[in-house]
Enzyme design. Sequence first.
Site, PDB file in Angstrom:
ATOM      1  N   LYS A  43       0.844  -1.191   0.000  1.00 30.66           N
ATOM      2  CA  LYS A  43       0.000   0.000   0.000  1.00 30.66           C
ATOM      3  C   LYS A  43       0.887   1.251   0.000  1.00 30.66           C
ATOM      4  CE  LYS A  43      -3.730  -2.576   0.662  1.00 30.66           C
ATOM      5  NZ  LYS A  43      -4.826  -2.712  -0.295  1.00 30.66           N
ATOM      6  N   SER A  95      -7.899 -12.324   3.702  1.00 28.30           N
ATOM      7  CA  SER A  95      -7.415 -10.944   3.659  1.00 28.30           C
ATOM      8  C   SER A  95      -8.588  -9.998   3.796  1.00 28.30           C
ATOM      9  CB  SER A  95      -6.670 -10.658   2.346  1.00 28.30           C
ATOM     10  OG  SER A  95      -7.562 -10.658   1.256  1.00 28.30           O
ATOM     11  N   HIS A 136      -6.477 -13.469  -7.691  1.00 28.14           N
ATOM     12  CA  HIS A 136      -7.355 -12.521  -7.009  1.00 28.14           C
ATOM     13  C   HIS A 136      -8.722 -12.572  -7.668  1.00 28.14           C
ATOM     14  CE1 HIS A 136      -9.042  -8.851  -5.292  1.00 28.14           C
ATOM     15  NE2 HIS A 136      -8.123  -8.978  -4.356  1.00 28.14           N
TER      16      HIS A 136
END
Length: 477
Positions: free
Chosen positions: A175, A379, A294
Amino acid sequence: MSPKTETKASVGFKAGVKDYKLTYYTPDYETKSTDILAAFRVTPQPGVPPEEAGAAVAAESSTGTWTTVWTDGLTSLDRYKGRCYHIEPVAGEESQFIAYVAYPLDLFEEGSVTNMFTSIVGNVFGFKALRALRLEDLRIPPAYSKTFQGPPHGIQVERDKLNKYGRPLLGCTIKPKLGLSAKNYGRAVYECLRGGLDFTKDDENVNSQPFMRWRDRFLFCAEAIYKSQAETGEIKGHYLNATAGTCEEMIKRAVFARELGVPIVMHDYLTGGFTANTTLAHYCRDNGLLLHIHRAMHAVIDRQKNHGMHFRVLAKALRMSGGDHIHAGTVVGKLEGERDITLGFVDLLRDDFIEKDRSRGIYFTQDWVSMPGVLPVASGGIHVWHMPALTEIFGDDSVLQFGGGTLGQPWGNAPRAVANRVALEACVQARNEGRDLAREGNEIIREASKWSPELAAACEVWKEIKFEFAEWIPCNQ
């Protein structure tokens, strides 16, 4: 046209809108071991009987159309048609029912999730006779699953490649997910990996944007991997997102990752598409790369309980298409899901054989035979105080992915990673000693923080963090 001609042309043939239930509702049908079975949650329009609605689903997702066509006589509908073989009410819902449909195996191309979904979840979802339609589960017979490669490597091969056993793997999404230069991005990766994480991750949004082109990112991340491996003596990885606008570009990025010698790449399998995903999975097996998946866009498909597709179906499809990891929700944290339902599809990802269990949302017994398993990735809003629950719920064969929970405390990335690793090791040791993580979890973390200043700092930062939203319906990342 003369009346005589009309009579001759209409022998054995009647045009007009037909009743589907006359052909496609077959309650006496005994399913075959080779049939693909589907459980649909059906909400019909007012006045449409359940038998007609269920038969319409079977027809429109297999051989049927809205009227009789003369070419029906050129094939065997009994051999190829889908059959609605059972209907049951949905508890607490007057206007809904579950329709069970059996599809002959010959309706589907071997090794193609794309073709399977084009039929089963295709135009039927826009059918006017239905207010809403949701695919709750599929039974994939071994005769069909054996036509798929499945995950490039699977759980055991991944552990052997990484030389890591007896605990969940630890990850972190870098991030901010957008805006960093490639060099600063690589530095963040290095700090996290040298602090004790097994993996770091490209965010699903990161492809090849003007602020950070993919080739530059791959190079700096590879440098971070090798430097952290040299310092720690552990095998490290970063999920390099190979998702691209074309399959050719995607494979070019995967080839470059292989040339750099990194262990793992990544793909956004829903936005990228199943054809692209299967192509990449085959490349990864042939070239020794692990594949992280993902599920960006999944909530568009699975969030509504009355329409779309449950994630357990998308999870099964991913196992067939190919992936070594996939995000699967957390049960705790900001993207909390129902525990039993979540663990139901987690088992469908990992295990070889899963019994029917409606309390966990599993409508059919599923036998994957020898297809490798997929590691579920937890997550979304998790931090060190969640570590005991995550370890207890997901077990060793999982990846615990802390993004803000790694990068969001004040000492820097490496100490934050240390805190997560210490918390995990403490929970695994306590579990192995027979302690109850569900009851003693907070105490286990407090004990470990006494000798780890990094963990103590993380505990202080996250002690008051809760995710409570009035009138908010959770979804899983």
